[in-house]
Design an enzyme around this catalytic site. Structure first.
Site, short mmCIF file in Angstrom:
data_model
loop_
_atom_site.label_atom_id
_atom_site.label_comp_id
_atom_site.label_asym_id
_atom_site.label_seq_id
_atom_site.Cartn_x
_atom_site.Cartn_y
_atom_site.Cartn_z
N GLN A 170 12.88 -6.54 0.80
CA GLN A 170 14.33 -6.35 0.95
C GLN A 170 15.06 -7.69 0.99
OE1 GLN A 170 16.08 -3.38 0.86
NE2 GLN A 170 17.90 -4.67 0.90
N LYS A 218 15.59 3.92 1.32
CA LYS A 218 14.55 3.89 0.28
C LYS A 218 13.34 4.70 0.72
CE LYS A 218 16.59 -0.33 -1.46
NZ LYS A 218 16.69 -1.78 -1.47
N ASP A 247 10.85 -3.29 -8.17
CA ASP A 247 12.25 -3.61 -7.91
C ASP A 247 12.76 -4.64 -8.92
OD1 ASP A 247 14.52 -3.16 -6.31
OD2 ASP A 247 14.13 -4.90 -5.05
#
Ligand code: NAP
Length: 285
Positions: free
Chosen positions: A98, A54, A121
């Protein structure tokens, strides 16, 4: 006829050129660089690799990533404190926590602490609710990436029967709502579903989000369907037995190179969206 390969890698690469131009425009007009903050808690090697990928994607489009690495021993309160600091930092436009975090941490509480405007996200309950109701929110990155891929290949969704296997908060549930919002008729299957194969045989569109290599057998999938495999396992296997399908389905996502690149691309794309909104706010002050 051979199945159309839904090439997420190629689409992501093409989109990166446009994103780079948008980042350049933000920099020259507003004098700041979009920043995605990535939070990695613990030492899981796969998670570390995803975060690195990422960060690399941010670099490729000229954007910055702010890497926050926290030890396995981090508490929920400490992680919430870090998220609050990133929420309050005007230089940060997106926050990625994450998944998964170590089991002693309340992951849902931490996801939900991310400010909606920085939830690039798409992991907060508020964002999920708004998206489901057709309101404004960033879509959860993997399902939104799948929707962008289906859209890019102009695959019709309205009136189609989509069968989603998996109901996780980051994949199965949001993709089901996105397909429903696109006027598909949606069936959601999970570990307690009886006669999974019978459901799949009805599907015009199959989305596999199970997390078990080649769990869905090729002969459960009907001819001419559209097959989306979100799974990724060692040896390049997905959640679906894909090889036998190439000659008889309408379209399929390859593993790797289908859903995975679109996830990262959606994350950085939504960060650029967020930075553009911040730039507009600066401009209008
Ligand atoms: P997850 O949280 O483990 O969820 C798996 C889902 O599969 C659950 O809803 C579970 O049902 C269901 N399931 C398990 N066994 C089943 C069975 N025998 N029959 C039917 N359903 C069953 O996984 P996830 O995070 O959604 O990820 C799914 C897959 O996508 C994984 O392979 C993961 O690596 C991949 N993934 C890829 C990306 C990407 O960017 N490419 C991103 C995220 C995830 P219950 O709810 O009943 O337990």
């Amino acid at each position: 006829m051979a199945a159309v390969i839904l090439d997420g890698k190629a689409l992501a690469q093409k989109t990166e050129q446009e994103l780079q131009q948008r980042v350049d425009a933000i920099k020259s007009r507003s004098g700041f660089n979009p920043i995605l903050a990535t939070i990695l808690v613990g030492s899981d090697p796969a998670s570390a690799t995803y975060v690195k990928m990422k960060g690399n994607a941010c670099e490729r489009i000229g954007m910055q990533s702010l890497k926050v690495v926290l030890p396995d021993t981090t508490t929920t309160e400490a992680l919430l404190g870090k998220i609050a600091a990133l929420n309050a930092d005007p230089k940060v436009h997106g926050i990625l926590l994450q998944h998964p975090v170590p089991p002693h941490i309340d992951e849902r509480r931490c996801f939900d602490a991310i400010a909606l405007e920085k939830d690039v996200d798409g992991v907060t309950c508020l964002g999920f609710g708004r998206m489901s109701m057709g309101g404004s929110a960033y879509g959860c990155a993997t399902p939104k990436g799948i929707m962008r891929l289906l859209e890019a290949y102009k695959l019709p969704l309205a009136g189609k029967h989509a069968v989603v296997v998996g109901r996780s908060p980051i994949l199965g549930k949001p993709i089901a709502m996105m397909l429903l919002n696109a006027n598909a008729t949606v069936t959601i299957c999970h570990s307690r579903t009886a006669q999974l194969g019978q459901h799949l045989k009805q599907a015009d569109i199959v989305v596999a989000a199970v997390g078990k290599p080649e769990f869905i057998k090729a002969d459960w999938i009907k001819n001419d369907s559209v097959v989306v495999d979100a799974g990724y396992h060692p040896g390049g296997l997905g959640d679906i037995e894909l090889d036998p399908l190439h000659g008889r389905v309408a379209a399929l996502t390859p593993v790797p190179g289908g859903v995975g690149p679109m996830t990262i691309n959606t994350l950085i794309s939504q960060t650029v969206d967020s930075a553009e909104k911040a730039a507009q706010r600066v401009g209008s002050n």
